[in-house]
Design a protein around this motif. Structure first.
Motif, short mmCIF file in Angstrom:
data_model
loop_
_atom_site.label_atom_id
_atom_site.label_comp_id
_atom_site.label_asym_id
_atom_site.label_seq_id
_atom_site.Cartn_x
_atom_site.Cartn_y
_atom_site.Cartn_z
N TYR A 210 -41.29 -19.74 23.71
CA TYR A 210 -41.41 -20.65 22.58
C TYR A 210 -42.07 -21.92 23.11
O TYR A 210 -42.20 -22.09 24.33
N VAL A 211 -42.50 -22.78 22.19
CA VAL A 211 -43.06 -24.07 22.61
C VAL A 211 -42.38 -25.20 21.84
O VAL A 211 -41.95 -24.98 20.70
N ASN B 184 -52.86 -28.48 19.20
CA ASN B 184 -51.98 -27.44 19.73
C ASN B 184 -51.91 -26.23 18.80
O ASN B 184 -51.94 -25.09 19.26
N ASP B 185 -51.78 -26.49 17.50
CA ASP B 185 -51.66 -25.35 16.57
C ASP B 185 -52.93 -24.51 16.58
O ASP B 185 -52.87 -23.28 16.57
N LEU C 26 -52.92 -22.52 19.98
CA LEU C 26 -51.92 -21.44 20.00
C LEU C 26 -52.34 -20.31 19.07
O LEU C 26 -52.23 -19.13 19.42
N THR D 131 -46.85 -17.50 18.36
CA THR D 131 -45.91 -18.22 19.23
C THR D 131 -44.89 -18.98 18.40
O THR D 131 -45.24 -19.69 17.46
N LYS D 132 -43.62 -18.83 18.81
CA LYS D 132 -42.53 -19.54 18.12
C LYS D 132 -42.59 -21.03 18.43
O LYS D 132 -42.66 -21.41 19.61
N ARG D 133 -42.56 -21.87 17.41
CA ARG D 133 -42.46 -23.33 17.59
C ARG D 133 -40.98 -23.71 17.43
O ARG D 133 -40.37 -23.32 16.42
N LYS D 134 -40.44 -24.51 18.37
CA LYS D 134 -39.05 -24.97 18.22
C LYS D 134 -38.95 -26.05 17.16
O LYS D 134 -37.89 -26.33 16.63
N ARG D 135 -40.10 -26.68 16.88
CA ARG D 135 -40.20 -27.74 15.86
C ARG D 135 -41.68 -27.92 15.59
O ARG D 135 -42.51 -27.42 16.36
N LEU E 266 -45.28 -29.29 15.83
CA LEU E 266 -45.90 -29.88 17.03
C LEU E 266 -46.78 -31.06 16.67
O LEU E 266 -47.49 -31.03 15.65
N LEU F 195 -47.24 -29.34 25.80
CA LEU F 195 -46.44 -28.17 25.42
C LEU F 195 -45.39 -27.83 26.48
O LEU F 195 -44.65 -26.87 26.34
#
Ligand SMILES: NC(=O)c1ccc[n+]([C@@H]2O[C@H](COP(=O)([O-])OP(=O)(O)OC[C@H]3O[C@@H](n4cnc5c(N)ncnc54)[C@H](O)[C@@H]3O)[C@@H](O)[C@H]2O)c1
Length: 289
Positions: free
Chosen positions: A136-137, A244-245, A248, A255-259, A261, A267
């Motif tokens: 995840y990132v 970043n988006d 990715l 890719t899973k985002r934790k929140r 970006l 990252l």
């Protein structure tokens, strides 16, 4: 007095300079003599001992000998000496050199009652080169996914630190998972990276300025923590002008985002280092002259 292993290397040079600029006396232990050392050394030169840190006897002799030559107690050890990246030696040699030297440094410090240790782990523990993409990132300190002997040697260092810290409740052993280290002259390469999102995807387009790495080392030495701790250390921003988006979605789709970006944030999460060490990166390749 602070002992720095690997003081002649890329991070070591910045660390020695930063500590001396902040009023510390520094003793460097390396197999390579620091550039510019006078003979005989000037009072302003780093105190240097040539030693092979894969040999426990050499580490003990060097650590204890410094006290006899410099009338100031050793209050901390910064352990940077290593084979510093995969490919610089055969895999089993990297694993052996890095795990044995880290053991030797932790054990010599324990025997000599030095309870303040900062050492270089690595961003490779997050899973570089991310086959199948990152877990995840932003990647954070919870992740332990070494893919190489080099990264495995760093994870072994983190595990050893936990055990050494358990043996002495007053010890502090801080492992810094540095991103890819850059010196000021390296920023000339950054414009060329922009042509290809795959030029720096191996480490999620992150970097650490050697001077900010040195800042993180000094803050770790000065922190009042006890026990074993690991921190991700990168600059605040990434190396790319694409967001970043966008990066990715192109290189590691799904890719899973934790929140959500920020467009150019690192990252590698540096939130823990900011919160617990007061780490504040000062350098930014976009502003480099
Ligand atoms: N450079 C990076 O991008 C990066 C990223 C993450 C972590 N790290 C880690 O940070 C630390 C410093 O890296 P660096 O970029 O300054 O590496 P470097 O290769 O520039 O410096 C390493 C130093 O260690 C010394 N050394 C190696 N083996 C030794 C031995 N057996 N005895 C005594 N000295 C020895 C070398 O002579 C050298 O001066 C290393 O532990 C590395 O694994 C580096």
């Amino acid at each position: 007095m602070i002992i720095v292993t690997g003081g002649s290397g890329k991070v070591g040079r910045a660390c020695v300079r930063d500590l001396m600029e902040h009023g510390y006396k520094v003793a460097s232990i390396d197999m390579v003599r620091p550039a510019g050392l006078s003979n005989p050394p000037k009072p302003t030169d780093v105190n240097f001992t040539r030693a092979d840190i894969t040999d426990f006897g050499e580490v003990m002799a060097a650590f204890s000998g410094i006290n006899t030559r410099v009338e100031e107690a050793v209050t901390g050890v910064v352990h940077l000496g290593a084979i510093a990246s995969p490919g610089e030696a055969a895999d089993h040699v990297i694993f052996e050199v890095n795990t044995v030297s880290t053991y030797n440094v932790f054990e010599a410090a324990r025997r000599l009652g030095i309870r303040n240790i900062v050492w270089a782990s690595s961003e490779t523990v997050y899973g570089i080169p991310y086959p199948g993409g990152p877990q995840y990132v932003p990647v954070d300190e919870e992740i332990e996914l070494p893919q190489w002997s080099y990264s495995l040697s760093k994870l072994m260092g983190e595990k050893m630190a936990e055990q050494f810290a358990r043996w002495d409740a007053q010890a502090k052993i801080v492992g810094l998972r540095f991103s890819n280290v850059q010196e000021p002259q390296d920023y000339a390469n950054f414009p060329a990276y922009q042509k290809d999102p795959r030029s720096r995807h191996f480490n999620l387009w992150t970097y650490i300025d050697a001077r900010d790495a040195a800042q993180a080392i000094r803050l770790s030495l000065e922190s009042k923590l006890t026990g074993a701790h690991v921190f991700g250390i990168a600059n605040s921003d990434g190396v790319m002008t694409q967001t970043n988006d966008e990066l990715l979605d192109e290189v590691f789709p799904g890719t899973k985002r934790k929140r959500p970006l920020e467009p150019h944030e690192s990252l590698i999460s540096i939130e823990k280092a900011q919160r617990m060490l007061g780490y504040k990166p000062q350098f930014d390749w976009r502003k480099a002259k």
